[in-house]
Design an enzyme around this catalytic site. Structure first.
Site, PDB file in Angstrom:
ATOM      1  N   HIS A 352       0.854  -1.194   0.000  1.00  0.00           N
ATOM      2  CA  HIS A 352       0.000   0.000   0.000  1.00  0.00           C
ATOM      3  C   HIS A 352       0.892   1.247   0.000  1.00  0.00           C
ATOM      4  O   HIS A 352       1.789   1.388   0.829  1.00  0.00           O
ATOM      5  CB  HIS A 352      -0.945   0.008   1.195  1.00  0.00           C
ATOM      6  CG  HIS A 352      -1.976   1.089   1.108  1.00  0.00           C
ATOM      7  ND1 HIS A 352      -3.191   0.911   0.467  1.00  0.00           N
ATOM      8  CD2 HIS A 352      -1.948   2.381   1.511  1.00  0.00           C
ATOM      9  CE1 HIS A 352      -3.869   2.048   0.511  1.00  0.00           C
ATOM     10  NE2 HIS A 352      -3.138   2.955   1.126  1.00  0.00           N
ATOM     11  N   HIS A 512      -6.703   0.381   5.645  1.00  0.00           N
ATOM     12  CA  HIS A 512      -6.668   1.355   6.739  1.00  0.00           C
ATOM     13  C   HIS A 512      -7.310   0.853   8.031  1.00  0.00           C
ATOM     14  O   HIS A 512      -7.113   1.454   9.075  1.00  0.00           O
ATOM     15  CB  HIS A 512      -7.323   2.665   6.273  1.00  0.00           C
ATOM     16  CG  HIS A 512      -6.676   3.228   5.036  1.00  0.00           C
ATOM     17  ND1 HIS A 512      -6.778   2.618   3.789  1.00  0.00           N
ATOM     18  CD2 HIS A 512      -5.900   4.314   4.850  1.00  0.00           C
ATOM     19  CE1 HIS A 512      -6.097   3.307   2.909  1.00  0.00           C
ATOM     20  NE2 HIS A 512      -5.549   4.346   3.512  1.00  0.00           N
TER      21      HIS A 512
HETATM   22  O1  X8Z Z   1      -4.293   5.321   1.150  1.00  0.00           O
HETATM   23  C1  X8Z Z   1      -4.257   6.142   0.241  1.00  0.00           C
HETATM   24  C2  X8Z Z   1      -2.920   6.640  -0.290  1.00  0.00           C
HETATM   25  C3  X8Z Z   1      -1.881   6.686   0.746  1.00  0.00           C
HETATM   26  S1  X8Z Z   1      -2.138   7.980   1.866  1.00  0.00           S
HETATM   27  C4  X8Z Z   1      -2.441   5.727  -1.378  1.00  0.00           C
HETATM   28  N1  X8Z Z   1      -5.410   6.584  -0.324  1.00  0.00           N
HETATM   29  C5  X8Z Z   1      -6.715   6.097   0.112  1.00  0.00           C
HETATM   30  C6  X8Z Z   1      -6.919   4.635  -0.260  1.00  0.00           C
HETATM   31  O2  X8Z Z   1      -6.124   4.094  -1.016  1.00  0.00           O
HETATM   32  O3  X8Z Z   1      -7.903   4.045   0.201  1.00  0.00           O
HETATM   33  C7  X8Z Z   1      -5.517   7.565  -1.386  1.00  0.00           C
HETATM   34  C8  X8Z Z   1      -6.966   7.594  -1.749  1.00  0.00           C
HETATM   35  C9  X8Z Z   1      -7.704   6.965  -0.606  1.00  0.00           C
END
Ligand code: X8Z
Ligand code: ZN
Length: 613
Positions: A352, A512
């Site tokens: 990620h 996340h």
């Molecule tokens: O996690 C991220 C980035 C790293 S801060 C790649 N994003 C979220 C996801 O992937 O769920 C960016 C968009 C939303």
């Protein structure tokens, strides 16, 4: 993910890491305050200074340990990370708890701000009793490893998530989509018990620090009371919700036309596995199905990148050039020497994407398993946004080396990526000039953006609404999955392809959650990035339709933008927002204006349909 409260650098895990005692410098700042006497402003000042020294000294250990783990997951790096995470949590809890003693003391604004930031410096606090931080660290590193090393058995091979993600964008066979989706969601049930235990420990830690629960602590990071912030989020969602309903209605009709009633009925929720993305958070991959009937085809960014034979490194260089064209400095040599831009074949890593600042100065890096496609092109711009922010606030005191709030940190690179217009692609030679889509293709261009930006909002909301419920006890472990899908249905209007098994823990299948990265930041970022973009285009004197504007090469806009970035977290976020946009409020108006032409189109297309679910 970078922008953890106060954890200026690394990725999710680091969020709960802290600093180790290896920092030779300052003794525990608690020594600055005696137990009985009411503390003075001078003591607060001394306390904050000592805390900053202690945190700064240890953060490099924390960051390098986390980097070592995330770019090489094995027994030893996990062991080291647990050790450092434990010590870091203990340090931050001690500093936060000591900061609590200045609650009622009148302090100069700067000291007050730093004291408050210290209280909020943990994503997952632990209680101070012996062994609690260690237990928390063991759980969180375990969850992180479990997620990142997850593989599924698909078509006779062991497949990792990064490949699955790409395939779900192009696969149109519903049975195969369902298989990929279902198998990936089978990696998380083993996480559920640990997750529940983690919630217990962290909530106990939050209560010790004077918060109701962890969710309330997360919501307290926005320069206003938590309840007000929650209302702010609802207000912003209220501005965009009608747009989402129109997009959902249109998408469902097109999917029904493509797949037929048996796969996607005409009414009710949309099947979660056919939206072109593992989590149905970004529907841009569905563009071939969603293109307005009779609308002019535009161009396919993935094709442009492939035809130009871009590699992970040259794609990163293209992104860097956007920033340098606006007057920002080139990335340092060490960025190129030390970043991880592709998935190594010889070891396990956290794929990620994330951006890092290992020494709180020049040692900035990206870790991303880049594939040559439109989504990764967007993501590398996103990650460099974090790095350029870090570099801009490098000279701030330690506690201010952070975004104005975490949504700002996420919005920088996305704002830049909004400037990737056909005109820009032609300027840098990726698109032939005679292939620049005419105005008649505007609906298609906006559709593509809406499938990414508007579709995302209710997903982002769901991620943290679920966690707020979990942390405040409305959702018990037995209800984890049912409540997850209740929110998914309510907010997004989507449903799983088949009833879920009793042991399912579907939230755990999204990075996340097991990695404890708060997600409200992305919701806010998707609103803010349009405010930045509209302001930048206004400053540049752009007069055409907003979505055709690019500030590529505009050094004046770059200088004004960088001035906001340089502020870091030194001022309440409305000050930073005002510095660049002239307004002190987060507001969906810019996003609404950007998409208005598309909304009229969608309403027309949806006429006679029963929208909603
Ligand atoms: O996690 C991220 C980035 C790293 S801060 C790649 N994003 C979220 C996801 O992937 O769920 C960016 C968009 C939303
Ligand atoms: Zn990010």
């Amino acid at each position: 993910m970078l922008a953890k409260p106060l954890l200026k650098s690394a990725a999710s895990l680091i969020a709960i890491i802290a600093f180790t005692a290896a920092c030779a410098s300052a003794p525990a700042p608690t020594t600055a305050v005696t137990a009985d006497a009411a503390p003075t402003a001078a003591q607060a000042q001394a306390y904050v200074e000592a805390a900053e020294r202690e945190l700064a000294a240890f953060s490099e250990v924390e960051n390098r340990t986390a980097w070592s783990f995330e770019t090489n997951i094995n027994y030893d790096t996990e062991w080291l990370l647990q050790r450092v995470a434990t010590e870091g949590t203990e340090m931050r809890v001690r500093l936060a708890s000591g900061a609590g003693r200045f609650a009622g003391v009148e302090l100069p604004a700067d000291t007050r701000r730093k004291v408050d930031l210290l209280r909020l410096s943990l994503v997952l606090p632990a209680p101070q009793r012996e062994g609690a931080a260690a237990e928390l660290a063991e759980i969180t590193t375990g969850l992180s490893s479990a997620y990142s090393t997850g593989r599924i058995d698909y078509q006779g091979a062991q497949v990792s998530l990064d490949d699955l993600e790409t395939w779900m964008g192009t696969e149109r066979n519903p049975a195969r989509l369902q298989e990929m989706w279902t198998k990936w969601h089978a990696i998380s049930p083993p996480m559920a018990d640990d997750y529940a235990r983690m919630v217990e420990i962290a909530n106990e830690g939050a209560r010790d620090l004077g918060f109701d629960n962890v969710g309330q602590m997360w919501l307290s990071n926005y320069d206003m009371p938590a309840a007000e912030m929650e209302a702010e989020v609802q207000r912003l969602w209220g501005q965009m919700q009608p747009f989402y309903e129109q997009l959902h209605c249109y998408a469902r009709a097109r999917l029904n036309a493509h797949y037929g009633d048996a796969v996607q009925p005409e009414t009710g929720p949309i099947r979660a596995d056919i939206l072109g993305n593992m989590w149905a958070q970004d529907w841009q991959a569905l563009m071939p199905i969603m293109r307005p009937p009779g609308g002019r085809p535009t161009y396919d960014t993935t094709q442009l990148l492939t035809r130009a034979r871009l590699t992970p490194v040259t794609m990163t260089e293209v992104a860097e050039r956007f920033y340098t064209s606006m007057g920002m400095a080139e990335l340092p040599d060490t960025f190129w020497e030390r970043s991880m831009l592709t998935r190594p074949r010889d070891r396990e890593v956290v794929c990620h994407a994330s951006a890092w600042d290992l020494d709180n100065r020049e040692d900035i890096r990206v870790k991303q398993c880049i594939q040559i496609n439109a989504e990764h092109f967007q993501t590398i711009h996103h990650e460099l946004g974090h790095n350029y922010y870090q570099r801009a606030y490098m000279d701030q005191p330690f506690l201010y080396k952070n975004g104005a709030h975490d949504g700002f940190h996420e919005a920088i690179g996305d704002f830049i990526a909004l400037n990737i217009t056909p005109e820009y692609l032609a300027q840098i030679g990726l698109l032939q000039r005679n292939r620049i889509p005419a105005a008649s293709a505007d609906t298609s261009l906006l559709m593509e953006q809406a499938l990414s930006k508007i579709a995302f909002l209710p997903f982002a909301l769901t991620m943290d609404q679920w966690r707020w419920q979990v942390f405040d006890g409305r959702t018990t472990p037995a209800e984890y999955n049912a409540d997850w899908w209740a929110l998914r249905l309510h907010n997004q209007g989507i449903a799983p392809p088949a009833p879920r098994p009793a042991d399912a823990f579907d939230p755990g299948a999204k990075y996340h959650i097991p990695n404890n990265v708060p997600y409200l930041r992305y919701f806010l970022s998707y609103v803010l990035q349009f405010q930045f973009y509209e302001a930048a285009c206004r400053q540049a004197g752009w007069e055409g339709p907003l979505h055709r504007c690019t500030v590529y090469g505009n050094r004046e806009v770059g200088a004004r933008f960088n001035a906001m970035l340089e502020m870091g977290a030194s001022r309440p976020w409305p000050d930073a927002l005002e510095a660049f946009t002239g307004t002190r409020q987060m507001d969906g108006g810019a996003m609404v204006r950007y998409f208005t032409p598309l909304m009229s189109y969608l309403q027309e297309q949806n006429r006679g349909q029963q929208c909603g679910w």
